[in-house]
Design an enzyme around this catalytic site. Structure first.
Site, PDB file in Angstrom:
ATOM      1  N   SER A 129       2.438  88.341  51.418  1.00  0.00           N
ATOM      2  CA  SER A 129       3.050  87.943  50.161  1.00  0.00           C
ATOM      3  C   SER A 129       3.234  89.193  49.324  1.00  0.00           C
ATOM      4  O   SER A 129       2.334  90.030  49.260  1.00  0.00           O
ATOM      5  CB  SER A 129       2.126  86.961  49.454  1.00  0.00           C
ATOM      6  OG  SER A 129       2.721  86.525  48.263  1.00  0.00           O
TER       7      SER A 129
ATOM      8  N   HIS B  54       7.792  94.969  41.161  1.00  0.00           N
ATOM      9  CA  HIS B  54       8.275  95.090  39.782  1.00  0.00           C
ATOM     10  C   HIS B  54       8.802  96.507  39.547  1.00  0.00           C
ATOM     11  O   HIS B  54       8.017  97.436  39.380  1.00  0.00           O
ATOM     12  CB  HIS B  54       7.150  94.792  38.790  1.00  0.00           C
ATOM     13  CG  HIS B  54       6.744  93.356  38.768  1.00  0.00           C
ATOM     14  ND1 HIS B  54       7.571  92.368  38.280  1.00  0.00           N
ATOM     15  CD2 HIS B  54       5.620  92.733  39.180  1.00  0.00           C
ATOM     16  CE1 HIS B  54       6.955  91.194  38.387  1.00  0.00           C
ATOM     17  NE2 HIS B  54       5.775  91.385  38.932  1.00  0.00           N
TER      18      HIS B  54
ATOM     19  N   HIS C  34      10.588  89.137  45.411  1.00  0.00           N
ATOM     20  CA  HIS C  34       9.393  88.482  45.934  1.00  0.00           C
ATOM     21  C   HIS C  34       9.687  88.030  47.356  1.00  0.00           C
ATOM     22  O   HIS C  34      10.801  87.579  47.641  1.00  0.00           O
ATOM     23  CB  HIS C  34       9.058  87.265  45.058  1.00  0.00           C
ATOM     24  CG  HIS C  34       8.173  86.252  45.723  1.00  0.00           C
ATOM     25  ND1 HIS C  34       8.628  85.014  46.134  1.00  0.00           N
ATOM     26  CD2 HIS C  34       6.860  86.301  46.060  1.00  0.00           C
ATOM     27  CE1 HIS C  34       7.625  84.340  46.686  1.00  0.00           C
ATOM     28  NE2 HIS C  34       6.545  85.088  46.656  1.00  0.00           N
TER      29      HIS C  34
ATOM     30  N   ARG D 158       4.325  82.876  55.960  1.00  0.00           N
ATOM     31  CA  ARG D 158       2.975  82.343  56.141  1.00  0.00           C
ATOM     32  C   ARG D 158       2.917  81.331  57.279  1.00  0.00           C
ATOM     33  O   ARG D 158       3.921  80.720  57.653  1.00  0.00           O
ATOM     34  CB  ARG D 158       2.493  81.690  54.845  1.00  0.00           C
ATOM     35  CG  ARG D 158       3.390  80.581  54.359  1.00  0.00           C
ATOM     36  CD  ARG D 158       2.988  80.056  52.978  1.00  0.00           C
ATOM     37  NE  ARG D 158       3.881  78.981  52.562  1.00  0.00           N
ATOM     38  CZ  ARG D 158       5.027  79.156  51.910  1.00  0.00           C
ATOM     39  NH1 ARG D 158       5.412  80.364  51.573  1.00  0.00           N
ATOM     40  NH2 ARG D 158       5.793  78.131  51.611  1.00  0.00           N
TER      41      ARG D 158
ATOM     42  N   HIS E 286      22.247  87.546  49.319  1.00  0.00           N
ATOM     43  CA  HIS E 286      22.452  86.265  50.003  1.00  0.00           C
ATOM     44  C   HIS E 286      23.112  86.447  51.371  1.00  0.00           C
ATOM     45  O   HIS E 286      22.867  85.644  52.270  1.00  0.00           O
ATOM     46  CB  HIS E 286      23.248  85.310  49.104  1.00  0.00           C
ATOM     47  CG  HIS E 286      22.372  84.604  48.111  1.00  0.00           C
ATOM     48  ND1 HIS E 286      21.706  83.439  48.405  1.00  0.00           N
ATOM     49  CD2 HIS E 286      22.008  84.930  46.843  1.00  0.00           C
ATOM     50  CE1 HIS E 286      20.987  83.055  47.355  1.00  0.00           C
ATOM     51  NE2 HIS E 286      21.154  83.952  46.384  1.00  0.00           N
TER      52      HIS E 286
ATOM     53  N   GLY F 240      -9.792  81.928  46.000  1.00  0.00           N
ATOM     54  CA  GLY F 240      -9.160  83.115  46.570  1.00  0.00           C
ATOM     55  C   GLY F 240      -9.524  84.344  45.754  1.00  0.00           C
ATOM     56  O   GLY F 240     -10.161  84.242  44.707  1.00  0.00           O
ATOM     57  N   ARG F 241      -9.093  85.513  46.226  1.00  0.00           N
ATOM     58  CA  ARG F 241      -9.409  86.741  45.497  1.00  0.00           C
ATOM     59  C   ARG F 241      -8.432  86.877  44.329  1.00  0.00           C
ATOM     60  O   ARG F 241      -7.241  87.170  44.511  1.00  0.00           O
ATOM     61  CB  ARG F 241      -9.293  87.944  46.429  1.00  0.00           C
ATOM     62  CG  ARG F 241      -9.655  89.263  45.745  1.00  0.00           C
ATOM     63  CD  ARG F 241      -9.665  90.418  46.743  1.00  0.00           C
ATOM     64  NE  ARG F 241     -10.073  91.659  46.112  1.00  0.00           N
ATOM     65  CZ  ARG F 241      -9.219  92.621  45.737  1.00  0.00           C
ATOM     66  NH1 ARG F 241      -7.920  92.472  45.904  1.00  0.00           N
ATOM     67  NH2 ARG F 241      -9.683  93.731  45.189  1.00  0.00           N
TER      68      ARG F 241
END
Lengths: 304, 304
Positions: free
Chosen positions: B95, B99, B109, B113, B148, B262-263
């Site tokens: 993930s 920026h 982004h 997964r 796209h 989660g972390r």
């Protein structure tokens, strides 16, 4: 005899409270002025939002009054309270967040609110809620003690168990589970209050509302001229990130407002004007920044 | 014959993908370097988080790999999928959120997964998910079309219906309901993908992962040297607020991560380093800022 439950005096009190708090905050700022937006909501009701930005003391101060009405509650609101299903409702409150410029002045938040759901031929269901809490960047024991003394004074006429109960609820509510960190040094939080009957519950809500400026303004006056530099400003911006995290991830009022078609700009007025996130940042041991975590962000008894 | 479903090749692919994307991003930056934190999770598994901060081109780039395991899924995860109850599980993914410094370079982004839940004597339950999406501040048609086109090319070998389906899902998913606004110009989003069987689904996830740099880096190269001033920087910081709002209020991965222990620092690596909120701000009609809302933040077909 059943007590009469009427929203009109609550609304009168709340609009007056908004006026008084705006005056108090503008007075403490000395240069900024509140701008007002009145708004209405399609499903019923509306509010008036007042915001002071770029003041001398306050970077942003947002003080909302709202009174929203609806013909029936959304399913999300009645899932856990089936007795509310099919009732018309009104919710009214004052909610405020003050983001000072100087990192030595804590951020503060206060809210007082009333909810009533009615239907023909049945007793109304109603409750009061509210509280105020303080979020320092560089804490001072003196300020925390003062804040909690005033909180305790607001509760005192209602019984000795009131302050400890709502102080603890505040510590529990304003807690970031994903950080294992309280948002600040707490204060008061209460909700679903009706067990005292309408008059006493309303009086308690007023007492909380009336004590907010007494709790906050002396702290502002003491800290607003403390010299600071880039380091303190940086830490303030970083810690403001926690405020955003709390409000967007946990705060019931914020999430309910956003999900129920509330006025987004009024709801998100609580967010700080400028915020920094810094990956995996930790304060150096022994610094004033570390002291915030070690000394202030631990639930503790600030007054006897 | 039943296809063999194995997580090992997925993990191999994902760790390699993290390496390649980090190289690509560091190369495009030219000066910043990734720092790595490896972490483990008490309940099982862990990950490696890589962050580049204060680069020449990228203000912050966070690229996470994680592989978490558990003896049984939490009730929240199985409430709507009772067939998962009582199964051990593994989830793995990459993930990332980038920026950029220059407001003319969009934020991007990407995520790929894989999830598998197993128990003795039963077929495993598994699926793939992922996608990538683009969030411009000052949009350019050319960039959106390129983005796209690459998204479509990633989908093409899997059938003509794939791009339109996942493009639409992306538009629907990355949407801020409380603003009635898309987060950006979209891209691809897919989830629960298993209908193609393991090999083809895995190949599709790889295709999405492999196309991300081709989609993003040419846009970075074209815009990174565009001159800008305080006005553009201000608008970028303001719009970054929407990114925070989306990730903390809506994003399933973020909320699941925060709620499931989660972390935190790895999860919130997605948040921008500096953000501004400005009460009730609206762009002046006819400005480039207004054009973002009117032209780019409308779902549209960017490629035939």
């Amino acid at each position: 005899m059943t007590e009469q439950v009427r929203i009109e005096p609550v609304i009168d009190y709340l609009t007056g409270l908004q006026d008084r708090i705006c005056q108090g905050i503008a007075g403490a700022d000395g240069s900024g002025e509140f701008k007002e937006d009145s708004w209405t909501r399609e499903e019923g009701g509306g509010g008036r939002s007042r915001v002071l930005t770029e003041g001398a003391v306050f970077e942003q101060a947002g003080i909302n009054f709202s009174h929203v009405t609806g013909a029936s509650l959304p399913p999300s609101a009645t899932a856990h309270r089936p007795e509310l299903a099919g009732r018309r409702f009104q919710a009214t409150g004052v909610s405020l967040v003050i983001h000072p410029r100087n990192p030595y002045v804590p951020t503060s938040h206060a809210n007082v609110r009333f909810f009533i759901a009615e239907k023909e031929g049945a007793e109304p269901i109603w409750w009061f809620g509210g509280g105020f809490d303080l979020t320092p960047y560089y804490g001072e024991d003196e300020d925390c003690v003062h804040w909690h003394r005033v909180a305790k004074a607001a509760c005192e006429p209602f019984g000795p168990e009131v302050y400890p109960r709502y102080k603890q609820w505040c510590d529990e509510y304003f807690f970031l589970r994903h950080r294992n960190e309280p948002r600040g040094v707490g204060g008061l939080f209460f909700d679903d209050l009706n067990e005292w009957g309408f008059e006493k519950s309303f009086a308690f809500m007023r007492s909380v509302g009336d004590h907010y400026l007494d709790a906050y303004l002396p702290i502002v006056a003491r800290r607003k001229d403390t010299p600071y530099g880039e380091r303190e400003r940086d830490f303030q911006l970083y810690r403001r990130g926690r405020y955003v995290e709390f409000n967007l991830v946990y705060d019931r009022g914020t999430l309910f407002g956003l999900q129920s078609g509330g006025r987004t700009e009024s709801i998100l007025m609580s967010l700080p004007p400028l915020v920094r996130w810094r990956y995996n940042w930790q304060p150096e041991p022994g610094t004033p920044e570390a002291r915030l975590y070690e000394h202030f962000l631990k639930p503790r008894e600030w007054v006897e």
